[in-house]
Design a protein around this motif. Structure first.
Motif, PDB file in Angstrom:
ATOM      1  N   LEU A  34       0.841  -1.204   0.000  1.00 31.03           N
ATOM      2  CA  LEU A  34       0.000   0.000   0.000  1.00 31.03           C
ATOM      3  C   LEU A  34       0.872   1.248   0.000  1.00 31.03           C
ATOM      4  O   LEU A  34       1.868   1.304   0.704  1.00 31.03           O
ATOM      5  CB  LEU A  34      -0.907   0.017   1.232  1.00 31.03           C
ATOM      6  CG  LEU A  34      -1.861  -1.166   1.391  1.00 31.03           C
ATOM      7  CD1 LEU A  34      -2.616  -1.038   2.702  1.00 31.03           C
ATOM      8  CD2 LEU A  34      -2.812  -1.248   0.215  1.00 31.03           C
ATOM      9  N   HIS A  35       0.463   2.234  -0.759  1.00 32.40           N
ATOM     10  CA  HIS A  35       1.184   3.501  -0.821  1.00 32.40           C
ATOM     11  C   HIS A  35       0.194   4.645  -0.632  1.00 32.40           C
ATOM     12  O   HIS A  35      -0.766   4.749  -1.386  1.00 32.40           O
ATOM     13  CB  HIS A  35       1.918   3.655  -2.157  1.00 32.40           C
ATOM     14  CG  HIS A  35       2.939   2.597  -2.391  1.00 32.40           C
ATOM     15  ND1 HIS A  35       4.181   2.636  -1.811  1.00 32.40           N
ATOM     16  CD2 HIS A  35       2.886   1.461  -3.106  1.00 32.40           C
ATOM     17  CE1 HIS A  35       4.860   1.572  -2.175  1.00 32.40           C
ATOM     18  NE2 HIS A  35       4.090   0.826  -2.961  1.00 32.40           N
ATOM     19  N   GLY A  36       0.397   5.427   0.391  1.00 31.78           N
ATOM     20  CA  GLY A  36      -0.448   6.594   0.620  1.00 31.78           C
ATOM     21  C   GLY A  36      -1.762   6.298   1.319  1.00 31.78           C
ATOM     22  O   GLY A  36      -2.612   7.176   1.420  1.00 31.78           O
ATOM     23  N   VAL A  37      -1.943   5.071   1.785  1.00 32.93           N
ATOM     24  CA  VAL A  37      -3.163   4.722   2.506  1.00 32.93           C
ATOM     25  C   VAL A  37      -2.834   3.595   3.484  1.00 32.93           C
ATOM     26  O   VAL A  37      -2.031   2.724   3.195  1.00 32.93           O
ATOM     27  CB  VAL A  37      -4.298   4.299   1.533  1.00 32.93           C
ATOM     28  CG1 VAL A  37      -3.957   3.016   0.801  1.00 32.93           C
ATOM     29  CG2 VAL A  37      -5.631   4.178   2.246  1.00 32.93           C
ATOM     30  N   SER A  38      -3.450   3.638   4.649  1.00 30.25           N
ATOM     31  CA  SER A  38      -3.247   2.572   5.621  1.00 30.25           C
ATOM     32  C   SER A  38      -4.240   1.442   5.336  1.00 30.25           C
ATOM     33  O   SER A  38      -5.260   1.645   4.665  1.00 30.25           O
ATOM     34  CB  SER A  38      -3.463   3.092   7.037  1.00 30.25           C
ATOM     35  OG  SER A  38      -4.833   3.413   7.239  1.00 30.25           O
ATOM     36  N   ALA A  39      -3.960   0.270   5.866  1.00 29.24           N
ATOM     37  CA  ALA A  39      -4.878  -0.860   5.703  1.00 29.24           C
ATOM     38  C   ALA A  39      -6.243  -0.516   6.302  1.00 29.24           C
ATOM     39  O   ALA A  39      -7.281  -0.821   5.708  1.00 29.24           O
ATOM     40  CB  ALA A  39      -4.300  -2.100   6.358  1.00 29.24           C
ATOM     41  N   ARG A  40      -6.243   0.149   7.437  1.00 32.30           N
ATOM     42  CA  ARG A  40      -7.501   0.529   8.080  1.00 32.30           C
ATOM     43  C   ARG A  40      -8.305   1.490   7.210  1.00 32.30           C
ATOM     44  O   ARG A  40      -9.509   1.331   7.024  1.00 32.30           O
ATOM     45  CB  ARG A  40      -7.209   1.168   9.431  1.00 32.30           C
ATOM     46  CG  ARG A  40      -8.437   1.627  10.153  1.00 32.30           C
ATOM     47  CD  ARG A  40      -8.079   2.270  11.465  1.00 32.30           C
ATOM     48  NE  ARG A  40      -9.263   2.790  12.098  1.00 32.30           N
ATOM     49  CZ  ARG A  40      -9.251   3.502  13.195  1.00 32.30           C
ATOM     50  NH1 ARG A  40      -8.116   3.775  13.798  1.00 32.30           N
ATOM     51  NH2 ARG A  40     -10.360   3.952  13.715  1.00 32.30           N
TER      52      ARG A  40
END
Length: 72
Positions: A34-40
């Motif tokens: 992921l780039h620029g966003v968290s899993a949550r």
């Protein structure tokens, strides 16, 4: 990396099997992808939404989503 004919087959499978269906659960197995966003945040943004269609762009297959699915 998949070749364009393989991506077109995957697009057709998405159209037949996923388009219009609600996303029930998002599971991130490798957060490093992921780039620029968290899993949550990704989970919060996608769960409950419906797939609309996938659009092939070269070797990429972005799957679009629409509004949230109605709750029962």
């Amino acid at each position: 990396m998949p070749e364009p004919p393989d991506v077109e087959v995957l697009r057709a499978v998405h159209e037949a099997c996923a388009a219009g269906r609600a996303i029930q659960c998002v599971e991130v197995r490798d957060a490093g992808a992921l780039h620029g966003v968290s899993a949550r945040r990704l989970r919060e943004a996608l769960e409950g939404r419906r797939f609309t269609k996938a659009e092939r762009h070269g070797k990429w297959l972005p799957a679009r989503t629409g509004d949230a699915a109605p709750t029962r």
